[in-house]
Design a protein around this motif. Structure first.
Motif, PDB file in Angstrom:
ATOM      1  N   THR A  58      38.588   1.615 -25.856  1.00  0.00           N
ATOM      2  CA  THR A  58      39.392   1.041 -26.938  1.00  0.00           C
ATOM      3  C   THR A  58      38.637   1.046 -28.266  1.00  0.00           C
ATOM      4  OG1 THR A  58      38.714  -1.283 -26.597  1.00  0.00           O
ATOM      5  CG2 THR A  58      40.594  -0.467 -25.294  1.00  0.00           C
ATOM      6  N   PHE A  59      37.322   1.304 -28.238  1.00  0.00           N
ATOM      7  CA  PHE A  59      36.503   1.300 -29.447  1.00  0.00           C
ATOM      8  C   PHE A  59      36.455   2.658 -30.139  1.00  0.00           C
ATOM      9  CE2 PHE A  59      33.740  -1.936 -26.988  1.00  0.00           C
ATOM     10  CZ  PHE A  59      34.625  -2.953 -27.265  1.00  0.00           C
ATOM     11  N   THR A  60      36.743   3.731 -29.402  1.00  0.00           N
ATOM     12  CA  THR A  60      36.592   5.069 -29.954  1.00  0.00           C
ATOM     13  C   THR A  60      37.550   6.042 -29.270  1.00  0.00           C
ATOM     14  OG1 THR A  60      35.030   6.904 -30.291  1.00  0.00           O
ATOM     15  CG2 THR A  60      34.689   5.545 -28.334  1.00  0.00           C
ATOM     16  N   PRO A  61      38.028   7.029 -30.019  1.00  0.00           N
ATOM     17  CA  PRO A  61      38.890   8.038 -29.396  1.00  0.00           C
ATOM     18  C   PRO A  61      38.092   9.116 -28.655  1.00  0.00           C
ATOM     19  CG  PRO A  61      38.694   8.480 -31.726  1.00  0.00           C
ATOM     20  CD  PRO A  61      37.962   7.185 -31.466  1.00  0.00           C
ATOM     21  N   LYS A  62      36.771   9.119 -28.813  1.00  0.00           N
ATOM     22  CA  LYS A  62      35.929  10.140 -28.186  1.00  0.00           C
ATOM     23  C   LYS A  62      35.697   9.822 -26.710  1.00  0.00           C
ATOM     24  CE  LYS A  62      33.401  11.433 -32.338  1.00  0.00           C
ATOM     25  NZ  LYS A  62      32.050  11.627 -32.891  1.00  0.00           N
ATOM     26  N   ALA A  63      35.377  10.856 -25.960  1.00  0.00           N
ATOM     27  CA  ALA A  63      35.069  10.698 -24.532  1.00  0.00           C
ATOM     28  C   ALA A  63      33.737   9.975 -24.363  1.00  0.00           C
ATOM     29  CB  ALA A  63      34.995  12.066 -23.863  1.00  0.00           C
ATOM     30  N   ILE A  64      33.620   9.248 -23.290  1.00  0.00           N
ATOM     31  CA  ILE A  64      32.362   8.583 -22.949  1.00  0.00           C
ATOM     32  C   ILE A  64      31.414   9.645 -22.394  1.00  0.00           C
ATOM     33  CG2 ILE A  64      31.269   6.907 -21.409  1.00  0.00           C
ATOM     34  CD1 ILE A  64      33.871   5.264 -21.620  1.00  0.00           C
ATOM     35  N   CYS A  65      30.218   9.665 -22.900  1.00  0.00           N
ATOM     36  CA  CYS A  65      29.207  10.639 -22.500  1.00  0.00           C
ATOM     37  C   CYS A  65      28.785  10.413 -21.048  1.00  0.00           C
ATOM     38  CB  CYS A  65      28.001  10.492 -23.424  1.00  0.00           C
ATOM     39  SG  CYS A  65      26.647  11.602 -23.076  1.00  0.00           S
ATOM     40  N   ASP A  66      28.647  11.495 -20.292  1.00  0.00           N
ATOM     41  CA  ASP A  66      28.080  11.412 -18.949  1.00  0.00           C
ATOM     42  C   ASP A  66      26.567  11.394 -19.114  1.00  0.00           C
ATOM     43  OD1 ASP A  66      27.111  11.660 -16.393  1.00  0.00           O
ATOM     44  OD2 ASP A  66      28.170  13.522 -15.941  1.00  0.00           O
ATOM     45  N   THR A  67      25.998  10.215 -19.153  1.00  0.00           N
ATOM     46  CA  THR A  67      24.574  10.059 -19.455  1.00  0.00           C
ATOM     47  C   THR A  67      23.665  10.512 -18.319  1.00  0.00           C
ATOM     48  OG1 THR A  67      24.732   7.768 -18.770  1.00  0.00           O
ATOM     49  CG2 THR A  67      24.905   8.217 -21.135  1.00  0.00           C
ATOM     50  N   HIS A  68      24.240  10.882 -17.186  1.00  0.00           N
ATOM     51  CA  HIS A  68      23.421  11.429 -16.105  1.00  0.00           C
ATOM     52  C   HIS A  68      23.149  12.915 -16.322  1.00  0.00           C
ATOM     53  CE1 HIS A  68      23.470   7.682 -13.946  1.00  0.00           C
ATOM     54  NE2 HIS A  68      24.772   7.613 -14.148  1.00  0.00           N
ATOM     55  N   SER A  69      23.913  13.557 -17.220  1.00  0.00           N
ATOM     56  CA  SER A  69      23.692  14.973 -17.489  1.00  0.00           C
ATOM     57  C   SER A  69      23.480  15.279 -18.971  1.00  0.00           C
ATOM     58  CB  SER A  69      24.874  15.798 -16.961  1.00  0.00           C
ATOM     59  OG  SER A  69      26.064  15.451 -17.639  1.00  0.00           O
ATOM     60  N   ALA A  70      23.736  14.326 -19.850  1.00  0.00           N
ATOM     61  CA  ALA A  70      23.564  14.522 -21.286  1.00  0.00           C
ATOM     62  C   ALA A  70      23.000  13.252 -21.909  1.00  0.00           C
ATOM     63  CB  ALA A  70      24.904  14.863 -21.933  1.00  0.00           C
ATOM     64  N   VAL A  71      22.333  13.410 -23.040  1.00  0.00           N
ATOM     65  CA  VAL A  71      21.770  12.254 -23.740  1.00  0.00           C
ATOM     66  C   VAL A  71      22.771  11.776 -24.776  1.00  0.00           C
ATOM     67  CG1 VAL A  71      19.934  11.444 -25.263  1.00  0.00           C
ATOM     68  CG2 VAL A  71      19.399  13.001 -23.394  1.00  0.00           C
ATOM     69  N   GLU A  72      23.079  10.482 -24.715  1.00  0.00           N
ATOM     70  CA  GLU A  72      23.994   9.873 -25.669  1.00  0.00           C
ATOM     71  C   GLU A  72      23.190   9.271 -26.816  1.00  0.00           C
ATOM     72  OE1 GLU A  72      26.662   6.104 -24.785  1.00  0.00           O
ATOM     73  OE2 GLU A  72      24.691   5.958 -23.850  1.00  0.00           O
ATOM     74  N   VAL A  73      22.119   8.567 -26.472  1.00  0.00           N
ATOM     75  CA  VAL A  73      21.270   7.900 -27.443  1.00  0.00           C
ATOM     76  C   VAL A  73      20.001   7.470 -26.703  1.00  0.00           C
ATOM     77  CG1 VAL A  73      22.239   5.593 -27.022  1.00  0.00           C
ATOM     78  CG2 VAL A  73      21.231   6.099 -29.232  1.00  0.00           C
ATOM     79  N   LEU A  74      18.913   7.358 -27.425  1.00  0.00           N
ATOM     80  CA  LEU A  74      17.691   6.769 -26.867  1.00  0.00           C
ATOM     81  C   LEU A  74      17.431   5.476 -27.619  1.00  0.00           C
ATOM     82  CD1 LEU A  74      15.419   9.924 -26.560  1.00  0.00           C
ATOM     83  CD2 LEU A  74      16.645   8.745 -24.729  1.00  0.00           C
ATOM     84  N   ILE A  75      17.270   4.416 -26.889  1.00  0.00           N
ATOM     85  CA  ILE A  75      17.070   3.095 -27.476  1.00  0.00           C
ATOM     86  C   ILE A  75      15.589   2.761 -27.363  1.00  0.00           C
ATOM     87  CG2 ILE A  75      17.686   0.651 -27.322  1.00  0.00           C
ATOM     88  CD1 ILE A  75      20.243   1.796 -25.718  1.00  0.00           C
ATOM     89  N   SER A  76      14.940   2.469 -28.467  1.00  0.00           N
ATOM     90  CA  SER A  76      13.512   2.165 -28.455  1.00  0.00           C
ATOM     91  C   SER A  76      13.285   0.708 -28.827  1.00  0.00           C
ATOM     92  CB  SER A  76      12.757   3.059 -29.444  1.00  0.00           C
ATOM     93  OG  SER A  76      12.865   4.403 -29.060  1.00  0.00           O
ATOM     94  N   LEU A  77      12.428   0.067 -28.061  1.00  0.00           N
ATOM     95  CA  LEU A  77      12.088  -1.332 -28.296  1.00  0.00           C
ATOM     96  C   LEU A  77      10.582  -1.475 -28.440  1.00  0.00           C
ATOM     97  CD1 LEU A  77      14.329  -3.018 -25.559  1.00  0.00           C
ATOM     98  CD2 LEU A  77      14.859  -2.737 -27.992  1.00  0.00           C
ATOM     99  N   LYS A  78      10.142  -2.130 -29.493  1.00  0.00           N
ATOM    100  CA  LYS A  78       8.722  -2.403 -29.674  1.00  0.00           C
ATOM    101  C   LYS A  78       8.374  -3.650 -28.871  1.00  0.00           C
ATOM    102  CE  LYS A  78       5.059  -3.114 -33.012  1.00  0.00           C
ATOM    103  NZ  LYS A  78       4.702  -3.305 -34.413  1.00  0.00           N
ATOM    104  N   CYS A  79       7.352  -3.535 -28.061  1.00  0.00           N
ATOM    105  CA  CYS A  79       6.906  -4.650 -27.218  1.00  0.00           C
ATOM    106  C   CYS A  79       5.632  -5.274 -27.796  1.00  0.00           C
ATOM    107  CB  CYS A  79       6.648  -4.161 -25.800  1.00  0.00           C
ATOM    108  SG  CYS A  79       8.123  -3.521 -24.963  1.00  0.00           S
TER     109      CYS A  79
END
Length: 129
Positions: A58-79
């Protein structure tokens, strides 16, 4: 001025994903959650909204990425430390996540990563100031 960031991530099984992030030690905000979505608190400024695929669509008309075969985004957190990086990766692996690399010490920065149950990549790093 921006005061917080909310990352919206689609998940296949909300209950399992919520349990995964709870196992990592992140809090859950029940006031911002329901049967289709859950708010995970990384810290006061970073929150993650886990949404079922139906809700996420409901947030976007685009297809949801299959993250098991493609990269959608990489989230980085500083620890806060190298130990915090290693501990969080260990918790993620124990909770059913995976990793695709080894820890890396570049001298100025230490990093490692994990992949959550839905294939989203989380990079963790420590860089002394």
């Amino acid at each position: 001025m921006i005061t917080q960031i909310y990352l919206n991530l689609p998940v296949a099984d909300l209950a399992k994903s919520l349990a995964f992030f709870n196992a990592l030690g992140f809090a859950h905000n029940p006031q911002m959650s329901n049967e289709a979505g859950a708010c995970i608190i990384i810290n006061d400024s970073i929150l993650v909204m886990l949404s079922t695929h139906d809700l996420f669509r409901t947030f976007t008309p685009k297809a949801i990425c299959d993250t098991h075969s493609a990269v959608e985004v990489l989230i980085s957190l500083k620890c806060a430390s190298r130990e915090a990086v290693d501990n969080l990766v260990a918790k993620a692996l124990a909770a059913g996540g995976s990793t695709y690399d080894e820890p890396e010490d570049l001298g100025f920065m230490y990093s490692h990563s994990f992949v959550d149950l839905d294939g989203h990549g989380w990079g963790l790093f420590y860089a002394p100031e």
